[in-house]
Scaffold this active site. Structure first.
Site, PDB file in Angstrom:
ATOM      1  N   ASP A  95       0.849  -1.187   0.000  1.00 22.05           N
ATOM      2  CA  ASP A  95       0.000   0.000   0.000  1.00 22.05           C
ATOM      3  C   ASP A  95       0.885   1.239   0.000  1.00 22.05           C
ATOM      4  O   ASP A  95       2.075   1.171   0.276  1.00 22.05           O
ATOM      5  CB  ASP A  95      -0.988  -0.023   1.170  1.00 22.05           C
ATOM      6  CG  ASP A  95      -0.317   0.009   2.526  1.00 22.05           C
ATOM      7  OD1 ASP A  95       0.883   0.304   2.592  1.00 22.05           O
ATOM      8  OD2 ASP A  95      -0.983  -0.279   3.531  1.00 22.05           O
ATOM      9  N   GLY A  98      -0.749   6.057   2.389  1.00 22.33           N
ATOM     10  CA  GLY A  98      -1.740   7.105   2.612  1.00 22.33           C
ATOM     11  C   GLY A  98      -2.620   6.869   3.824  1.00 22.33           C
ATOM     12  O   GLY A  98      -2.914   7.799   4.579  1.00 22.33           O
ATOM     13  N   PHE A  99      -3.053   5.635   4.046  1.00 22.50           N
ATOM     14  CA  PHE A  99      -3.940   5.347   5.172  1.00 22.50           C
ATOM     15  C   PHE A  99      -3.219   5.571   6.493  1.00 22.50           C
ATOM     16  O   PHE A  99      -3.774   6.157   7.428  1.00 22.50           O
ATOM     17  CB  PHE A  99      -4.452   3.910   5.090  1.00 22.50           C
ATOM     18  CG  PHE A  99      -5.344   3.529   6.242  1.00 22.50           C
ATOM     19  CD1 PHE A  99      -6.678   3.904   6.253  1.00 22.50           C
ATOM     20  CD2 PHE A  99      -4.849   2.826   7.331  1.00 22.50           C
ATOM     21  CE1 PHE A  99      -7.508   3.566   7.319  1.00 22.50           C
ATOM     22  CE2 PHE A  99      -5.666   2.491   8.397  1.00 22.50           C
ATOM     23  CZ  PHE A  99      -6.999   2.863   8.388  1.00 22.50           C
ATOM     24  N   ASP A 149      -2.604   8.260  -2.219  1.00 24.19           N
ATOM     25  CA  ASP A 149      -3.878   8.962  -2.106  1.00 24.19           C
ATOM     26  C   ASP A 149      -4.072   9.448  -0.689  1.00 24.19           C
ATOM     27  O   ASP A 149      -3.319   9.093   0.219  1.00 24.19           O
ATOM     28  CB  ASP A 149      -5.041   8.040  -2.507  1.00 24.19           C
ATOM     29  CG  ASP A 149      -5.267   6.919  -1.490  1.00 24.19           C
ATOM     30  OD1 ASP A 149      -4.257   6.450  -0.898  1.00 24.19           O
ATOM     31  OD2 ASP A 149      -6.417   6.504  -1.291  1.00 24.19           O
ATOM     32  N   ASP A 273      -7.786  -7.262   1.974  1.00 24.98           N
ATOM     33  CA  ASP A 273      -6.741  -7.391   2.991  1.00 24.98           C
ATOM     34  C   ASP A 273      -7.293  -6.892   4.306  1.00 24.98           C
ATOM     35  O   ASP A 273      -8.199  -6.058   4.329  1.00 24.98           O
ATOM     36  CB  ASP A 273      -5.500  -6.566   2.624  1.00 24.98           C
ATOM     37  CG  ASP A 273      -5.692  -5.081   2.964  1.00 24.98           C
ATOM     38  OD1 ASP A 273      -5.255  -4.644   4.041  1.00 24.98           O
ATOM     39  OD2 ASP A 273      -6.334  -4.358   2.152  1.00 24.98           O
ATOM     40  N   CYS A 311     -10.414 -28.562  10.138  1.00 31.16           N
ATOM     41  CA  CYS A 311      -9.492 -27.503   9.729  1.00 31.16           C
ATOM     42  C   CYS A 311      -8.082 -28.071   9.619  1.00 31.16           C
ATOM     43  O   CYS A 311      -7.646 -28.863  10.461  1.00 31.16           O
ATOM     44  CB  CYS A 311      -9.524 -26.361  10.738  1.00 31.16           C
ATOM     45  SG  CYS A 311      -8.334 -25.038  10.390  1.00 31.16           S
ATOM     46  N   CYS A 313      -5.161 -26.480   9.785  1.00 28.45           N
ATOM     47  CA  CYS A 313      -4.071 -25.745  10.432  1.00 28.45           C
ATOM     48  C   CYS A 313      -3.449 -26.567  11.556  1.00 28.45           C
ATOM     49  O   CYS A 313      -4.027 -27.545  12.040  1.00 28.45           O
ATOM     50  CB  CYS A 313      -4.580 -24.407  10.973  1.00 28.45           C
ATOM     51  SG  CYS A 313      -5.477 -24.535  12.545  1.00 28.45           S
ATOM     52  N   CYS A 316      -5.479 -27.002  14.851  1.00 30.54           N
ATOM     53  CA  CYS A 316      -6.609 -27.937  14.846  1.00 30.54           C
ATOM     54  C   CYS A 316      -6.185 -29.379  14.611  1.00 30.54           C
ATOM     55  O   CYS A 316      -6.848 -30.303  15.092  1.00 30.54           O
ATOM     56  CB  CYS A 316      -7.625 -27.506  13.787  1.00 30.54           C
ATOM     57  SG  CYS A 316      -8.457 -25.944  14.172  1.00 30.54           S
ATOM     58  N   HIS A 342      -4.410 -20.568  12.666  1.00 31.29           N
ATOM     59  CA  HIS A 342      -5.788 -21.013  12.482  1.00 31.29           C
ATOM     60  C   HIS A 342      -6.632 -19.955  11.778  1.00 31.29           C
ATOM     61  O   HIS A 342      -7.383 -20.262  10.834  1.00 31.29           O
ATOM     62  CB  HIS A 342      -6.432 -21.364  13.819  1.00 31.29           C
ATOM     63  CG  HIS A 342      -7.920 -21.534  13.701  1.00 31.29           C
ATOM     64  ND1 HIS A 342      -8.495 -22.666  13.160  1.00 31.29           N
ATOM     65  CD2 HIS A 342      -8.944 -20.680  13.987  1.00 31.29           C
ATOM     66  CE1 HIS A 342      -9.806 -22.519  13.135  1.00 31.29           C
ATOM     67  NE2 HIS A 342     -10.101 -21.329  13.625  1.00 31.29           N
TER      68      HIS A 342
END
Length: 382
Positions: A95, A98-99, A149, A273, A311, A313, A316, A342
């Site tokens: 990015d 700007g944020f 921006d 994201d 799951c 991961c 799990c 997870h």
């Protein structure tokens, strides 16, 4: 190198406004709709890169603002670029900064040239311009570069939003010119524009027109998930998405919560994201198909079940809820690592489920079932 080799977006299937496809880049393909784990300072917190990849992530997000301050883009460049530096050989989106600069509030000063702000590390004054943002992202070796921006705050008046949007459009043109000036990097990477305009329909349309006149490889929707709430966010997407270019990726920045993502995919967003899955993992929250659960709660202390049955991961497949609860309550680092793993797996599984539903023409049914399950709440063992 041809344009096709540098960057290409293919749509494979559609279901209503939603679509599934592939972004082809030199460092690998990105399956869409895609969720990008956030690697703010050159790492996805509490995760090894190979474990992030094992969850199904095709691309990571890096942060221009933080990497600019530490370790500096020049140092990263000397050390071989961000991919080598953090041991991630697949695409990276950065990015523009700007944020983060917006969030500095009283520590920043806006001008036509750019933003002057104080470093949160040492208080030094720094000027960030569209040209410098492009240079930083070039030095990092970013695959997808975001134009510079101003992220319009919420709430903002119509006039405040119009002025902010128009400044961002002037900066977008300077970003395009600055990106093109780095010919070698531009030849192997992509540049995305960012649609601004707050909650105002005509300003969003003006922003889209300005960006498409400049020309970008993809288009992001910025200025949402900044406090307006889901209903308002979806309202803005409802009038914005039909006007967005249809043959390029569409990225909703900083979103988000699982039900936000599902609703945005239904409206035609391709990329997301958010820090939520990793931040939640570090604070004891786990995502499940039946809503988030707090692993600090005592009800888990004797529970032999995995966090989510089936799951893949490590949390799990190898450990019980009782053990993860113990780790979190004891303040052990492994607890944050397992929950982060997870949560990232949950998000990637969610995206895979959305892609499959779109491909098979059953997105509405899938999304409605997801929402119904998600608000049901996790059930305690009998």
């Amino acid at each position: 190198m041809t344009e096709r080799e540098r960057f290409r977006f293919d749509v494979h299937a559609t279901d209503g406004a939603a679509r599934t496809g592939t972004i082809h880049m030199k460092r690998g393909d990105i399956r869409t709709p895609a969720f990008m784990p956030v690697g703010t300072a050159g790492t996805v917190k509490a995760m090894m890169p190979e474990n992030v990849r094992a969850t199904g992530a095709d691309i990571l997000l890096g942060n221009t603002y933080h990497l600019m301050l530490r370790p500096t883009p020049e140092r990263v460049d000397r050390l071989g670029g961000l991919h080598k530096f953090m041991n991630w050989d697949r695409p990276i989106l950065t990015d523009s900064g700007g944020f983060q600069v917006m969030s500095l509030a009283e520590l920043r000063k806006m001008s036509e040239e750019g933003v002057t702000f104080q470093s949160h590390l040492d208080g030094s004054k720094i000027l960030l311009t569209p040209e410098r943002s492009m240079e930083i992202q070039r030095l990092l070796g970013s695959d997808i570069v975001m134009c510079f921006d101003e992220c319009t705050p919420f709430p903002a008046t119509y006039e405040q939003t119009r002025s902010s949007m128009e400044l961002s459009m002037r900066w977008a043109k300077r970003s395009r010119d600055g990106f093109n000036s780095g010919e070698a990097h531009a030849a192997r990477s992509a540049l995305f524009g960012i649609v601004q305009g707050g909650v105002y329909e005509d300003l969003r349309f003006q922003s889209i027109d300005a960006l498409t006149d400049i020309g970008f490889d993809g288009y992001a929707v910025g200025g949402l998930a900044v406090g307006e709430g889901q209903e308002e966010m979806f309202r803005v997407l409802d009038f914005t998405m039909p006007k967005m270019p249809k043959h390029t990726p569409r990225y909703l920045m900083g979103v988000g919560k699982p039900d936000d993502i599902v609703g945005a995919v239904e409206r035609g967003i391709d990329m997301f994201d958010c820090v939520l899955p990793t931040r939640s993992g570090r604070t004891g929250q786990a995502f499940t198909p039946y809503g988030p659960i707090n692993m600090k709660n005592a009800r888990h202390k004797d529970d032999p079940r995995p966090i989510v049955e089936g799951c893949a991961c490590a949390a799990c497949t190898s450990y019980s809820r009782a053990y993860v609860h113990h780790l979190i309550r004891a303040g052990e680092i492994l607890g944050a690592m397992l929950l982060t793993w997870h949560n990232l797996q949950f998000y990637q599984d969610m995206m895979a489920g959305l892609r499959a539903a779109i491909s098979e023409g059953r997105l509405t049914e899938h999304a409605n079932r997801f929402r119904a399950d998600y608000v049901r709440g996790d059930i305690e063992p009998i």
